[in-house]
Design a protein around this motif. Structure first.
Motif, short mmCIF file in Angstrom:
data_model
loop_
_atom_site.label_atom_id
_atom_site.label_comp_id
_atom_site.label_asym_id
_atom_site.label_seq_id
_atom_site.Cartn_x
_atom_site.Cartn_y
_atom_site.Cartn_z
N TRP A 106 5.97 -6.29 3.46
CA TRP A 106 5.27 -5.47 3.88
C TRP A 106 4.15 -5.97 4.96
O TRP A 106 3.94 -5.51 5.91
N ASP A 107 3.45 -7.08 4.41
CA ASP A 107 2.65 -7.72 5.26
C ASP A 107 3.06 -9.33 5.47
O ASP A 107 3.41 -10.05 4.54
N ARG A 165 5.88 -11.24 3.70
CA ARG A 165 6.08 -11.36 2.39
C ARG A 165 6.81 -10.31 1.73
O ARG A 165 6.53 -9.16 2.29
N THR A 169 2.68 -8.71 -1.92
CA THR A 169 1.29 -8.52 -1.51
C THR A 169 0.50 -7.50 -2.45
O THR A 169 -0.63 -7.58 -2.41
N GLU A 226 -1.33 -10.22 -4.44
CA GLU A 226 -2.31 -10.96 -3.90
C GLU A 226 -3.65 -10.09 -3.74
O GLU A 226 -4.66 -10.37 -3.69
N TYR A 227 -3.50 -8.61 -3.41
CA TYR A 227 -4.45 -7.77 -3.62
C TYR A 227 -4.89 -7.34 -4.88
O TYR A 227 -5.73 -6.20 -5.02
#
Length: 439
Positions: free
Chosen positions: A325-326, A329, A334, A337-338
């Motif tokens: 996605w970003d 990764r 992701t 991470e968020y």
């Protein structure tokens, strides 16, 4: 350029002239339901050239997909071997960009072919003229983006299409035909003649199509401009008609005290679609829907936050662990991470079995008429891929603008835990509660 004649290498047929006259008279909106091979794009690219010379500005020519725009218009050739794009006389062209399918004229006007599978690419721009070609097969969100721009700057829009059931194009046609501000017409094969009086499409040609396997519903749709074959090729057409008949597309308020689950389909280079659902007894309440193109994960997490719902679980498709996605990764990396913790990744499931599960649960679904408008369009527009050569539907869905909303709903249907005791359809009838206000 006193010797230059516009339109260039094109003379409108008699049945095409009313559109040109309407646009010359100051009409800003037009809806043309013209049969197959009636010369829709031939006419409208010439209209664009004319308008571009009359008023400097940006002009977009929308197709259902970017690749269709390239194949049909940018690289397309008519029956006589003339390229569509060559209706732009070389004398008026400043430069041409084949990669972006863009032409700039010497007066500063810009023409560009755009696919509504990438409709967000025009957000924030300022077109003054737009053509929507085969609108019944387009993502209607493109018009939602462009319409306020044209309303503000006094620009114009022309829609051409053959029908595709009673979808968003039918709705717009219904509004246009009763409005004095629109030019609106239907032209079937019975209405179009060449200059010598011969039919554009003969009855013999249509009979040949039938003998070669073209279904009668397709003949009625393509040559007689019938909107009535609404379920032909549609996976959920019959079920969505019943949803509407039973007034289950209505105002569906968010109920405090019931957690909201979300179901996602992740689009990395196209749309990401999210359904917001609450369960209450036998009811599956679709209270909201969100879809956007090419946005990073933090954008969608902010969307969740801004909605203000109390969430249960966020459900993602099985490939979330693998797909990037970003920054290369996986989407799951992701998510972690968020800070999204209350999520689940669904197992892979059979496509056709999932479609059947959608058909089964739609009898228990209630949709918010405004917040779920685009999602409802997706369910109505989800259809089988059509094989033009063999004149039959393939045993797989057409990947188009409706796919992402339909896929995320299929994940919902494959997973949702219900306390529904399956009732015989003849005994089940939804009755709106007093808290619901019909749309």
């Amino acid at each position: 350029m006193p010797d230059l004649k516009i339109p260039f290498n094109y003379t409108p047929r008699n049945y095409q002239l009313p559109l040109f006259r309407a646009m010359d008279s100051g009409i800003k909106r037009a809806f043309c339901v013209w049969h197959r091979r009636a010369g829709k794009d031939k006419s409208l690219i010439n209209l664009c050239v004319k308008k571009m010379l009359e008023q400097k500005g940006v002009y977009y020519y929308f197709f259902p997909t970017y690749s269709q725009g390239k194949k049909i218009l940018w690289d397309g050739i008519d029956g006589s071997g003339f390229r569509f794009i060559d209706h732009f006389p070389p004398q008026i062209i400043d430069n041409k960009n084949n990669q972006e399918m863009k032409i700039k004229l010497i007066n500063g006007s810009v023409f560009q072919v755009v696919g509504t599978d990438r409709f967000d690419s025009v957000r924030g721009t300022n077109p003054i003229g737009c053509v929507f070609s085969e609108y019944a097969y387009q993502n209607p969100q493109a018009w939602d983006v462009v319409r306020p721009i044209l309303n503000e700057n006094g620009g114009w829009a022309v829609f051409n299409t053959t029908p595709n059931g009673e979808n968003h194009a039918f709705d717009l046609y219904q509004a246009a035909k009763d409005s004095p501000d629109w030019f609106c017409e239907i032209l079937t094969v019975n209405d179009t003649k060449r200059d010598d009086g011969s039919p554009v499409i003969t009855t013999q040609a249509i009979e040949r199509e039938r003998l070669e396997g073209m279904a009668k519903e397709m003949i009625q749709q393509e040559y007689y401009c019938s909107f009535e074959a609404s379920n032909y090729g549609s996976y959920y057409g019959e079920q969505m008609e019943r949803v509407a008949q039973e007034q289950r597309i209505c105002k569906m308020p968010y109920e405090l005290g019931i957690k909201v689950d979300t179901y996602w389909d992740i689009g990395l280079d196209d749309s990401t679609a999210i359904w917001f659902v609450q369960q209450f007894g036998k009811e599956i309440r679709l209270i909201d829907y969100h879809e956007e193109c090419e946005q990073p994960l933090p954008h969608y997490l902010n969307v969740l936050k801004d909605k203000g719902y109390a969430y249960g679980t966020h459900y993602f498709p099985h490939d979330t662990r693998k797909r990037a996605w970003d920054s290369g990764r996986s989407a799951e990396d992701t998510l972690r991470e968020y800070g999204l913790r209350n999520y689940d990744i669904l197992p892979s499931s059979d496509l056709l079995a999932g479609i059947d599960q959608v058909r089964n649960i739609l009898q228990f679904c209630i949709f918010d008429s405004e917040k779920c408008k685009q999602g409802i369009r997706c369910l109505k527009g989800y259809q089988k891929e059509y094989d033009e050569l063999k004149q039959v539907f393939k045993m797989r869905p057409l990947h188009n603008w409706a796919s992402h909303g339909a896929d995320s709903f299929r994940y919902l249907a494959s997973n949702i835990k219900t306390n529904i005791v399956k009732l015989k359809k003849k005994k089940y009838m939804f009755r709106p509660r007093s808290s619901l206000i019909n749309a």
